[in-house]
Design a protein around this motif. Sequence first.
Motif, PDB file in Angstrom:
ATOM      1  N   ASP A  47       1.939   1.510   8.378  1.00 28.92           N
ATOM      2  CA  ASP A  47       1.466   2.481   9.368  1.00 28.92           C
ATOM      3  C   ASP A  47       2.601   3.417   9.788  1.00 28.92           C
ATOM      4  O   ASP A  47       3.731   2.980  10.051  1.00 28.92           O
TER       5      ASP A  47
ATOM      6  N   ARG B 280      -2.385   1.736  -3.031  1.00 24.69           N
ATOM      7  CA  ARG B 280      -1.984   0.602  -2.194  1.00 24.69           C
ATOM      8  C   ARG B 280      -1.190   1.055  -0.969  1.00 24.69           C
ATOM      9  O   ARG B 280      -1.358   0.503   0.122  1.00 24.69           O
TER      10      ARG B 280
ATOM     11  N   GLU C 222      -3.715   2.226   1.434  1.00 22.32           N
ATOM     12  CA  GLU C 222      -4.456   1.104   2.016  1.00 22.32           C
ATOM     13  C   GLU C 222      -3.661   0.415   3.115  1.00 22.32           C
ATOM     14  O   GLU C 222      -4.238  -0.129   4.060  1.00 22.32           O
ATOM     15  N   GLU C 223      -2.336   0.466   2.988  1.00 22.89           N
ATOM     16  CA  GLU C 223      -1.492  -0.164   3.999  1.00 22.89           C
ATOM     17  C   GLU C 223      -1.065   0.812   5.099  1.00 22.89           C
ATOM     18  O   GLU C 223      -0.160   0.530   5.875  1.00 22.89           O
ATOM     19  N   GLY C 224      -1.713   1.981   5.155  1.00 26.04           N
ATOM     20  CA  GLY C 224      -1.529   2.871   6.284  1.00 26.04           C
ATOM     21  C   GLY C 224      -0.656   4.085   6.069  1.00 26.04           C
ATOM     22  O   GLY C 224      -0.505   4.907   6.979  1.00 26.04           O
TER      23      GLY C 224
ATOM     24  N   MET D  59      -6.633  -2.362  13.962  1.00 27.58           N
ATOM     25  CA  MET D  59      -6.010  -3.177  12.921  1.00 27.58           C
ATOM     26  C   MET D  59      -4.736  -2.504  12.429  1.00 27.58           C
ATOM     27  O   MET D  59      -4.750  -1.325  12.092  1.00 27.58           O
ATOM     28  N   THR D  60      -3.659  -3.241  12.429  1.00 28.19           N
ATOM     29  CA  THR D  60      -2.398  -2.666  11.953  1.00 28.19           C
ATOM     30  C   THR D  60      -2.199  -2.963  10.471  1.00 28.19           C
ATOM     31  O   THR D  60      -2.742  -3.934   9.934  1.00 28.19           O
ATOM     32  N   HIS D  61      -1.406  -2.104   9.830  1.00 28.88           N
ATOM     33  CA  HIS D  61      -1.093  -2.247   8.419  1.00 28.88           C
ATOM     34  C   HIS D  61       0.418  -2.239   8.236  1.00 28.88           C
ATOM     35  O   HIS D  61       1.165  -1.780   9.100  1.00 28.88           O
ATOM     36  N   LEU D  62       0.868  -2.702   7.086  1.00 32.52           N
ATOM     37  CA  LEU D  62       2.295  -2.828   6.825  1.00 32.52           C
ATOM     38  C   LEU D  62       3.029  -1.497   6.840  1.00 32.52           C
ATOM     39  O   LEU D  62       4.213  -1.445   7.170  1.00 32.52           O
TER      40      LEU D  62
ATOM     41  N   VAL E 185       4.813  -2.107  -2.104  1.00 30.63           N
ATOM     42  CA  VAL E 185       4.415  -2.204  -0.692  1.00 30.63           C
ATOM     43  C   VAL E 185       5.373  -3.112   0.062  1.00 30.63           C
ATOM     44  O   VAL E 185       5.844  -2.785   1.163  1.00 30.63           O
TER      45      VAL E 185
ATOM     46  N   ASN F  55       1.838  -3.919  -5.356  1.00 36.43           N
ATOM     47  CA  ASN F  55       2.065  -4.871  -4.263  1.00 36.43           C
ATOM     48  C   ASN F  55       3.548  -5.113  -4.033  1.00 36.43           C
ATOM     49  O   ASN F  55       3.995  -5.256  -2.885  1.00 36.43           O
TER      50      ASN F  55
ATOM     51  N   SER G 240       8.013  -2.098   3.222  1.00 37.24           N
ATOM     52  CA  SER G 240       7.551  -2.599   4.511  1.00 37.24           C
ATOM     53  C   SER G 240       8.684  -3.216   5.324  1.00 37.24           C
ATOM     54  O   SER G 240       9.763  -3.528   4.804  1.00 37.24           O
TER      55      SER G 240
END
Length: 252
Positions: A6, A26, A29-31, A1-4, A225, A222, A229
């Motif tokens: 990573d 956060r 959590e997004e990598g 699973m990829t995240h924003l 993030v 958020n 990203s």
Amino acid sequence: MTHLLDGQTALVTGASGGIGRAIARRLAEEGAAVALHCRTAATAAHETAAAIGDRATVVQGDLRDEQTCHRIVREAAAWGGGRLTALVNNAAVQPVQSLPGMTVADWRTVVDTNLTSVFACTQAAAELMRAQPGGGTITHIASIEATHPAPGHAHYSASKAAVVMHARAAALEYGPSGIRVNTVSPGLIDREGLEEAWPEGVRGWQKAAPTGRLGSPEDVANAVVFLLSPLASWISGHNLVVDGGVSARPTW
């Protein structure tokens, strides 16, 4: 699973509580791997880092000192294997003090914490980002008080207005090096005990906000993030207001 996020390594200043803690969580959590900065609240910062796991570390120091700003940036990058892809300038103070009774020392405490540290940390981070492939992102946490001052907050409002303009200037000068710089300007963010301490303010905000509620630290996180990203790859020099629509309300 990829995240924003990573593959990113981020430094979040003022990450021991409230908004800073939510941002750090956060991002993780997004990598992203996250370095959490604190000045004195080391226990809280380490608790948050422990909750995140092995992709988090803590750096400590007083950001009112220029050399400390450069040191924590270097430490975060060294922990990240020599790379720092994101800086979130969140550390700030918000004392309430009337302008007529404010001393120069009072003013400097707020300005040095909220603004000068942003300048020094940004300069240190950008120096690293300019030398690495892909550049990086720098995001300042400002406030809607940058354009809507409140009584007792002259030093705070002035510092946040300057933070917004610093981001625009930095976006202009660092952009050719692949560095994007933006601000997030929150409105009233809920915290434990706020409603009990300031019931009239909370009620007034809820009435004024088109969304009918206070913000949460996660609302701000958020937005950060997003700006870090690839979704925001063509956004720089922007002030993203996160206030539930309060700023859209007419003043007459």
